[in-house]
Design an enzyme around this catalytic site. Sequence first.
Site, mmCIF file in Angstrom:
data_model
loop_
_atom_site.group_PDB
_atom_site.id
_atom_site.type_symbol
_atom_site.label_atom_id
_atom_site.label_comp_id
_atom_site.label_asym_id
_atom_site.label_seq_id
_atom_site.Cartn_x
_atom_site.Cartn_y
_atom_site.Cartn_z
ATOM 1 N N SER A 160 0.738 -1.234 0.057
ATOM 2 C CA SER A 160 0.099 -0.019 -0.084
ATOM 3 C C SER A 160 0.925 0.989 0.021
ATOM 4 O O SER A 160 1.930 1.355 -0.816
ATOM 5 C CB SER A 160 -1.057 0.062 1.327
ATOM 6 O OG SER A 160 -1.878 0.933 1.168
ATOM 7 N N ASP A 200 -8.305 -5.186 -6.539
ATOM 8 C CA ASP A 200 -8.039 -4.142 -5.749
ATOM 9 C C ASP A 200 -7.890 -2.613 -6.470
ATOM 10 O O ASP A 200 -7.576 -2.700 -7.700
ATOM 11 C CB ASP A 200 -6.587 -4.354 -5.093
ATOM 12 C CG ASP A 200 -6.053 -3.252 -4.095
ATOM 13 O OD1 ASP A 200 -6.681 -2.633 -3.857
ATOM 14 O OD2 ASP A 200 -4.657 -3.499 -3.888
ATOM 15 N N HIS A 211 -7.497 -5.264 -1.188
ATOM 16 C CA HIS A 211 -6.347 -4.594 -1.075
ATOM 17 C C HIS A 211 -5.303 -5.211 -0.141
ATOM 18 O O HIS A 211 -4.130 -5.208 -0.623
ATOM 19 C CB HIS A 211 -6.756 -2.958 -0.489
ATOM 20 C CG HIS A 211 -5.390 -2.174 -0.654
ATOM 21 N ND1 HIS A 211 -4.557 -2.011 -1.619
ATOM 22 C CD2 HIS A 211 -4.673 -1.287 0.410
ATOM 23 C CE1 HIS A 211 -3.468 -1.028 -1.082
ATOM 24 N NE2 HIS A 211 -3.850 -0.819 -0.109
#
Length: 296
Positions: free
Chosen positions: A174, A229, A285
């Site tokens: 991320s 995602d 994610h």
Amino acid sequence: MRGFTGFAIFSIAVVTVLASPLQSRQSITPLSAAQIAAFKPFSFFASAAYCPAASLLSWSCGANCNANPGFIPIASGGNGSSVQFWYVGFSPTWNSVIVGHQGTDPSKIEALLTDSNAILGKLDSSLFPGLSSSVKVHQGFANEHAKTATLILTAVSNALSTHGSSRVTIVGHSLGAAIALLDGVYLPLHLAGVNFTTIGYGLPRVGNQAFADYVDAHVAFTHINNRKDVVPILPGRFLGYHHPSGEVHIQESGTWVSCPGQDNTSGQCIVGHVPNIFEGSIGDHDGPYDGVSMGC
Ligand SMILES: *[C@@H]1O[C@H](CO)[C@@H](O)[C@H](O)[C@H]1NC(C)=O
Ligand SMILES: *[C@@H]1O[C@H](CO)[C@@H](O)[C@H](O)[C@H]1NC(C)=O
Ligand SMILES: *[C@@H]1O[C@H](CO)[C@@H](O)[C@H](O)[C@H]1NC(C)=O
């Protein structure tokens, strides 16, 4: 011998995967079970970066740390709020220094990626000497990277000399993947004679076309994204953002494929599979990335 065997497996599996998207053979290729398995220790290294700095310094962060036994932590920092957690240590198994960067929870990364926050700007020339002024990156990511850059450089330099290693592997998920990629550009500008490998999970777009081209030419980089995602399709290409090469996409079936080129629009890769944010899922994610869900 254990170190050498680990290094050999690492070289064959991960480096082959790293190299293949850069080769001229332009096809979307499924990864073998062995190639997928070779990423798993690094997925745990990326996930461990979500754990508090103090637990990383004793490598007692639970399952994420236990997955890489024998790891020798060297430095860690951040506080998980205004400064993301990070750590540097040495893995005898892979004969590599490891750098890990924490990500953020999905709502925070989405806030950073809104159009109005996605400002492209130059990199700080004292941290990134010699880069062309045409190279531009997300200013929020550059600011996060700058908060820890010199601490990490010092720790990596110490780790390399203490352990007589010439290999560094940088990981993150991320926001942590964006910071890891910036470290993948930054650290080689200050450390000569070292082999760097960078692996990002759930990577948002970090910079412009010139940045993506610089990464393709200078950074051994793989970015792995999961199913639908939404983060990897942000910020949008219409804002001037481009992904570097080295994409590995986990399909709905769980098959991992290597996607050639930058922002490959095939439906087998993330840009084609998630054509707009309404078709994306923030629930994908955190993973799982071959069974590893990011977080501590
Ligand atoms: C985190 O660290 C930064 C920099 O040292 C500091 O400004 C901030 O107040 C800290 N936040 C918390 C919640 O400790
Ligand atoms: C980097 O790794 C390659 C193969 O993995 C090796 O041939 C080369 O000597 C290494 N370079 C350094 C500076 O260690
Ligand atoms: C995407 O992958 C295909 C192979 O299926 C390849 O022919 C194409 O050039 C790639 N696209 C980009 C933008 O690199």
